[in-house]
Design a protein around this motif. Sequence first.
Motif, PDB file in Angstrom:
ATOM      1  N   UNK A   1     -12.394  -1.070  -1.841  1.00 50.01           N
ATOM      2  CA  UNK A   1     -11.375  -0.459  -0.989  1.00 50.01           C
ATOM      3  C   UNK A   1     -10.184  -0.020  -1.842  1.00 50.01           C
ATOM      4  N   UNK A   2      -9.728   1.222  -1.634  1.00 55.14           N
ATOM      5  CA  UNK A   2      -8.540   1.702  -2.310  1.00 55.14           C
ATOM      6  C   UNK A   2      -8.733   2.118  -3.746  1.00 55.14           C
ATOM      7  N   UNK A   3      -9.972   2.386  -4.172  1.00 61.06           N
ATOM      8  CA  UNK A   3     -10.235   2.709  -5.567  1.00 61.06           C
ATOM      9  C   UNK A   3      -9.617   4.037  -5.995  1.00 61.06           C
ATOM     10  N   UNK A   4      -9.408   4.955  -5.047  1.00 63.34           N
ATOM     11  CA  UNK A   4      -8.892   6.279  -5.386  1.00 63.34           C
ATOM     12  C   UNK A   4      -7.373   6.374  -5.298  1.00 63.34           C
ATOM     13  N   UNK A   5      -6.695   5.251  -5.108  1.00 63.36           N
ATOM     14  CA  UNK A   5      -5.252   5.250  -4.918  1.00 63.36           C
ATOM     15  C   UNK A   5      -4.557   4.832  -6.212  1.00 63.36           C
ATOM     16  N   UNK A   6      -3.528   5.580  -6.576  1.00 61.72           N
ATOM     17  CA  UNK A   6      -2.740   5.283  -7.764  1.00 61.72           C
ATOM     18  C   UNK A   6      -1.409   4.667  -7.340  1.00 61.72           C
ATOM     19  N   UNK A   7      -1.005   3.593  -8.014  1.00 61.55           N
ATOM     20  CA  UNK A   7       0.343   3.067  -7.877  1.00 61.55           C
ATOM     21  C   UNK A   7       0.675   2.364  -6.577  1.00 61.55           C
ATOM     22  N   UNK A   8      -0.301   1.948  -5.817  1.00 67.58           N
ATOM     23  CA  UNK A   8      -0.026   1.279  -4.535  1.00 67.58           C
ATOM     24  C   UNK A   8      -0.708  -0.088  -4.485  1.00 67.58           C
ATOM     25  N   UNK A   9      -0.720  -0.800  -5.582  1.00 70.36           N
ATOM     26  CA  UNK A   9      -1.455  -2.060  -5.649  1.00 70.36           C
ATOM     27  C   UNK A   9      -0.966  -3.085  -4.628  1.00 70.36           C
ATOM     28  N   UNK A  10       0.357  -3.233  -4.503  1.00 69.50           N
ATOM     29  CA  UNK A  10       0.899  -4.222  -3.561  1.00 69.50           C
ATOM     30  C   UNK A  10       0.571  -3.855  -2.115  1.00 69.50           C
ATOM     31  N   UNK A  11       0.632  -2.568  -1.832  1.00 69.09           N
ATOM     32  CA  UNK A  11       0.354  -2.106  -0.464  1.00 69.09           C
ATOM     33  C   UNK A  11      -1.129  -2.281  -0.116  1.00 69.09           C
ATOM     34  N   UNK A  12      -2.004  -2.003  -1.083  1.00 71.07           N
ATOM     35  CA  UNK A  12      -3.445  -2.198  -0.867  1.00 71.07           C
ATOM     36  C   UNK A  12      -3.742  -3.666  -0.605  1.00 71.07           C
ATOM     37  N   UNK A  13      -3.131  -4.542  -1.413  1.00 71.31           N
ATOM     38  CA  UNK A  13      -3.361  -5.980  -1.229  1.00 71.31           C
ATOM     39  C   UNK A  13      -2.884  -6.436   0.143  1.00 71.31           C
ATOM     40  N   UNK A  14      -1.770  -5.892   0.607  1.00 75.96           N
ATOM     41  CA  UNK A  14      -1.268  -6.264   1.921  1.00 75.96           C
ATOM     42  C   UNK A  14      -2.263  -5.878   3.005  1.00 75.96           C
ATOM     43  N   UNK A  15      -2.805  -4.666   2.932  1.00 77.92           N
ATOM     44  CA  UNK A  15      -3.777  -4.231   3.930  1.00 77.92           C
ATOM     45  C   UNK A  15      -5.064  -5.050   3.852  1.00 77.92           C
ATOM     46  N   UNK A  16      -5.482  -5.377   2.649  1.00 81.66           N
ATOM     47  CA  UNK A  16      -6.682  -6.202   2.489  1.00 81.66           C
ATOM     48  C   UNK A  16      -6.466  -7.598   3.062  1.00 81.66           C
ATOM     49  N   UNK A  17      -5.279  -8.164   2.839  1.00 78.17           N
ATOM     50  CA  UNK A  17      -4.953  -9.486   3.389  1.00 78.17           C
ATOM     51  C   UNK A  17      -4.924  -9.450   4.917  1.00 78.17           C
ATOM     52  N   UNK A  18      -4.392  -8.363   5.462  1.00 79.23           N
ATOM     53  CA  UNK A  18      -4.364  -8.216   6.915  1.00 79.23           C
ATOM     54  C   UNK A  18      -5.781  -8.163   7.466  1.00 79.23           C
ATOM     55  N   UNK A  19      -6.639  -7.444   6.778  1.00 75.74           N
ATOM     56  CA  UNK A  19      -8.016  -7.307   7.247  1.00 75.74           C
ATOM     57  C   UNK A  19      -8.766  -8.644   7.222  1.00 75.74           C
ATOM     58  N   UNK A  20      -8.463  -9.468   6.247  1.00 74.37           N
ATOM     59  CA  UNK A  20      -9.198 -10.737   6.103  1.00 74.37           C
ATOM     60  C   UNK A  20      -8.504 -11.913   6.788  1.00 74.37           C
TER      61      UNK A  20
END
Length: 474
Positions: A1-20
């Motif tokens: 998830x989020x492999x094509x996104x640059x510079x949004x690591x914290x935001x990706x982790x937040x969404x992943x945490x929400x999902x899980x």
Amino acid sequence: MGKNIIGRENEIKMLQDIYTSSVSEFVAIYGRRRVGKTFLVRETLQDKFVFDVSGLANATTRDQIVNFTLSLNRHAGEQAFKPAQSWLYAFEQLIALVEKSKARRKVLFFDEIPWMDTHRSGFVTALEHFWNSWASARKDIVLIVCGSATSWIINKLINNHGGLHNRLTKTLYLKPFTLLQCEEYFSSRKISFNRYQIAECYMVMGGIPFYLSKIERGASVAQNIDQLFFSEDADLKNEFHNLYASLFKESDEYVRVVEALSAKAKGLLRDEIVKATKIKSGGGLTKILKNLEYCGFIRSYSAFGKKKRDVIYQLVDFYTLFYLKFVAENKYNDAHFWTNSLDTPLRNAWAGYAFEMLALLHIDEIKQAMSIAGIQSGVAAWRSEKSSPAAQIDLVIDRKDGVTNLIEMKFSTDKYVITKGYEENLRNKISVFKYETETKNAIHLVLLTTYGVVQNKYSGIVQKQLTLDTLFTI
């Protein structure tokens, strides 16, 4: 998830945490138009969607509900639903769709949600009922809403005083890219710009991914700017009015305010805005200023040593500033205007203002470079009320450890040379600042330049030098 996104690591982790997570989540994502909110959610969670819908710009309530129904049927895989008579019934149809899903976590994505809330449509009431009576009682719902009309997100959801009060489980304000993230983005696209060129791009269009995505590999910065703003088919020439019209009702008044602010680098007081725009000083102007600030186009601040009621409003949106300075009334009809305007007074004046804005938006990087990140401090600008001509300081960092940093900024194509005249000017600024503010703090002069300072007999007045590289550290 989020492999094509640059510079949004914290935001990706937040969404992943929400999902899980193990409870239902109600998430609001907001930020400036074109900053990448939709892209972030879709790249991170699209394969998890049980339902998604995007609001329609300038549509009626009926059309919004029809659009909602079309999305329901698309996810149902059949024409299972007919347009509901109200939003309450439309959300009941959504419940029926979701209850058939066997997904462990059911992600529901409402994009451009402010557009769905048409006048007297009952949308917010229905959303409240959906969340409070059904979704929040479950443990498997992930409701994500986002929109570029940041004022709507803040007023109707984050600061809601009705049925949605304190119902959001997470909020995410998506900021523009920093300079470092822009560098990573260009590198990922194999665009070879040095840091000066990246800074110039940023000063033109800000760290807005949508705008940056239009930069073409193999062309210079000047060629790209000419193509995007001054050519016959320039992609960003008409963006300005579309941008403001899509965010604000009666957008003409909002445009008048930013036009007024673009003429004064340090900003304007409320009374000065009233005089420049002819907009009455009342609740309407307050709403305009708040909405512009919520959406990231302006900021409000108190000048150093001033009371909080003496609020100054300053334009901080790079695209808006560039458009109003060079594109709005392009009298030159020159498709290569930017290439041909190098080192002109108009361009140099703009660069000085934009570089100050660039530094302001990277204040954390500046504090880190000065080793004061952990020291409590206030940040402001300052202008003399007694000297003539009025002395002014670009940036003041007033620290709790007994030191005040006066930061001067110079954007140049080479190392900056401090002349005898400029050194005298700096000494005068320090003297006037001490006298008028009556500060007891030690004064440390800092000079932020693109490439540093030439060492000569006048450069010793500067106690700390910072370069453009400083702004690329976080």
